[in-house]
Write an enzyme that holds these catalytic residues in place. Structure first.
Site, mmCIF file in Angstrom:
data_model
loop_
_atom_site.group_PDB
_atom_site.id
_atom_site.type_symbol
_atom_site.label_atom_id
_atom_site.label_comp_id
_atom_site.label_asym_id
_atom_site.label_seq_id
_atom_site.Cartn_x
_atom_site.Cartn_y
_atom_site.Cartn_z
ATOM 1 N N CYS A 42 51.458 40.033 27.375
ATOM 2 C CA CYS A 42 52.010 41.040 27.315
ATOM 3 C C CYS A 42 51.447 42.754 28.003
ATOM 4 O O CYS A 42 52.639 43.424 28.516
ATOM 5 C CB CYS A 42 52.186 41.996 26.274
ATOM 6 S SG CYS A 42 50.194 41.896 24.909
ATOM 7 N N GLY B 38 13.727 41.043 42.708
ATOM 8 C CA GLY B 38 13.654 42.186 43.285
ATOM 9 C C GLY B 38 13.103 41.532 44.614
ATOM 10 O O GLY B 38 12.487 42.532 44.363
#
Length: 637
Positions: A57, A545
């Site tokens: 839908c 990092g």
């Protein structure tokens, strides 16, 4: 509701809605395996833009809006979530247009083109439903939709069905649902006019502000508070050289708080982003040009695709890294392969709070352990799970913590430090020191560690094998790659997690969902917009990092880290700094279990870049009223 007598097979044209937009049968049980051999075959694109899954839908509603008006509403987890949206994206101008929600019974009546939204429950259990309003009358409305039944619309009709409507003396418009156990929420209209619309409650930005608090000092601050009779806690104490959450003595009493609204926002963002990253993963695996940018050995691509097709739902856990500020919530990346901080989040921060007498709010990781246990129970792991980890102290306590979740799930496990204790056995299998064949493995190593070995082996050959298989050498020790890529060994996390964990996914996400409020602009090339905003340069594969540069609008380097990933290709992401709170830059992390939000923690550092050495400090979620009261200015008389 399916009418068996007239149900049509999956993909059958059922009719045309206004504007010539086709509606199709979504009878999935009848879908052809040859026509739809894998999950990606069910994804529908128009002009290269994702509409949704065939033929649901939501897909129909998005396609109808795009083909008739040129705009789209954002991707949503469920159809009922559309009622909470307040804007659509105009594709041509890449701008936002207002979308108003009107509750069933509103004095603002639906109009042709409105989205009619059903709540979850009853006929639409768990999902809700959406349809397009095609005509409006005083006593009825007509709608077009997909995924209700699979019957062909009558000749000459451009709608699927009619619903009874009533207008009250006060001018309220009510629509009756044709199913007694379903509920219509209302309708959505793209308009600037917000009269009678559901109010868009502006959340106080202070509710997204982190604040630093301190526990009351103890008479015996060095008193032991972790139970070293538990192997994981003993390993943690050994790694941190004591009973502490922070490596910094000055921070032993410090913790941070966020509001319950922030917690709810993190939960929704985590669940939504997991879906977006999964969509982008599927898109990449179907796009050779994009896949090339991930720098993966071509010999492994068939294995990665096979893993995606067969093991999508076998993800145990993963971690999102966020910047949460009063300016918004932005995701930096998705650690979907070998994330860390689970023990700190699920166990240590809670024990820290109890030891230091912190009762403010609730522990941000209180549910994480149990959610991981449930994820293991849902997994297909049977028999003995081997836990492979490096000799790094952090990896050891992380592995021992995961072993605790396996034990609680009723799954037997065995720790393996390194891989020297493993050997090639009979029939090409890999066995441990006790002669047990490895079949299920959870690992702390990233997949990329194994890929480096494969690159050297495959790319030195004149011909790259179509589908890489490790070569068995009976009696000898296998390499890490031999273990992780063995056809008879199922690895957690699955091989497909290489895609969403790779930073190359970030520009793909931005191209698929431009201007999404949770995403940062990202590109494979440094463009003008990124230069103007400031940007972050990241290696597509990196950990902790490493090899990151932060560049400001003047093209000056604000901060940078070294590492072993400098040779990797880089992507560029808009600069959105972490908030600086009481001397530390603070990153909020959320964990998933089986793809759903399971808890939070945070990392802090005096640097703007969070690294392996960054501390975990306790995070508490407190009531909104307490946050707002704490942020009230003090008025001096």
């Amino acid at each position: 509701m399916t009418h068996i007598a007239t149900s049509r097979p999956f993909g059958t044209l059922l009719g045309y809605a206004p504007g010539g937009v086709a509606a199709y049968s979504s009878d999935y049980d009848s879908a052809s395996d040859s026509e739809y051999p894998k999950r990606s075959a069910f994804r529908n694109y128009v002009d290269g833009i994702y509409m949704g899954y065939k033929w649901q839908c939501v897909e129909f509603a998005r396609r109808w809006m795009y083909l008739n008006h040129g705009y789209l509403f954002d991707d949503v987890p469920m159809a009922y979530d559309i009622f909470n949206l307040r804007s659509v994206r105009d594709i041509a101008s890449n701008t936002r247009l207002p979308l108003q929600a009107f509750a069933n019974g509103s004095k603002r009546h639906p109009q042709p083109g409105s989205l009619l939204i059903w709540e979850q429950g009853g006929e639409f259990e768990q999902t809700g439903h959406v349809a397009i309003v095609t005509e409006v009358f005083a006593d009825k409305i007509r709608i077009a939709e997909q995924n209700l039944d699979h019957t062909i619309w009558p000749d000459g009709r451009d709608f699927s069905r009619e619903l009874i409507a009533t207008i009250t003396e006060e001018g309220e418009y009510w629509v009756a649902c044709s199913f007694n156990d379903a509920l219509i929420l209302g309708w959505m209209i793209q308009t600037d006019d917000d009269r009678y619309a559901e109010a868009s409650v502006e959340t106080n930005k202070q509710l997204f502000s982190l604040s630093s608090h301190y526990a009351k000092p103890l008479l015996e601050p060095q008193k032991s508070w972790l139970n070293v009779a538990n192997e994981d806690e003993a390993a943690y104490v050994h790694a941190l050289h004591g009973h502490k959450l922070s490596a910094a003595v000055a921070d032993q009493y410090r913790y941070y708080v966020l509001s319950k609204t922030a917690q709810d926002t993190l939960r929704r963002a985590t669940n939504e982003l997991h879906g977006l990253f999964m969509h982008a993963t599927d898109y990449v695996l179907d796009n050779e040009a994009l896949l090339d940018k991930f720098n993966l050995p071509r010999a492994l691509l068939p294995k990665i695709r096979q893993s995606w097709d067969n093991r999508l739902n076998q993800l145990i856990t993963s971690r999102f890294d966020f910047a949460m500020t009063t300016q918004g919530l932005k995701v930096y990346e998705y650690n979907c392969d070998s994330a860390s901080c689970y023990m700190e989040g699920a166990k240590i921060q809670g024990k820290w709070a109890r030891h230091y007498g912190v009762h403010e709010g609730e522990d941000a990781g209180k549910d994480l352990f149990n959610q991981l246990v449930q994820a293991w129970r849902k997994s297909q792991a049977k028999g003995l799970v081997h836990i492979l980890h490096d000799h790094d102290p952090e990896e050891k306590y992380h592995a021992l913590f995961i072993q605790q979740t396996l034990e609680a799930a009723g799954i037997e496990s065995r720790m393996i430090a390194g891989i020297n204790a493993l050997t090639w056995g009979e029939s090409g299998n890999i066995v441990d020191a006790q002669g047990e064949v490895l079949q299920w493995v959870w690992k702390t190593w990233s997949w990329e560690t194994a890929l480096d070995q494969i690159r050297l082996e495959c790319e030195s050959d004149a011909v790259v094998p179509e589908n890489y298989q490790p070569a068995s050498k009976k009696g000898q020790a296998p390499r890490l790659a031999d273990v992780l890529l063995h056809k008879n060994i199922m690895i957690f996390e699955p091989l497909w997690t290489l895609i969403p964990s790779n930073k190359a996914i970030l520009p793909v996400l931005w191209s698929l969902f431009p201007n999404h409020p949770l995403l940062l602009n990202a590109d494979f090339q440094l463009n003008e917009a990124l230069q103007e905003s400031g940007y972050v340069s990241k290696p597509i594969v990196g950990r902790c990092g490493a090899n990151i540069q932060l560049i400001d609008q003047d093209q000056d380097i604000i901060e940078a880290t070294g590492g072993q990933f400098a040779a990797q290709d880089h992507i560029y992401q808009a600069l959105f700094p972490l908030p600086l709170v009481d001397g530390y830059y603070v990153q909020v992390c959320t964990f998933t279990a089986a793809g759903k939000y399971a808890g939070s923690c945070l990392r802090v550092d005096s640097s703007m870049i969070i690294s392996k050495e960054s501390d975990c400090l306790a995070l508490r979620f407190v009531n909104d009223e307490d946050i707002l009261q704490q942020n009230q200015p003090v008025i001096k008389k």
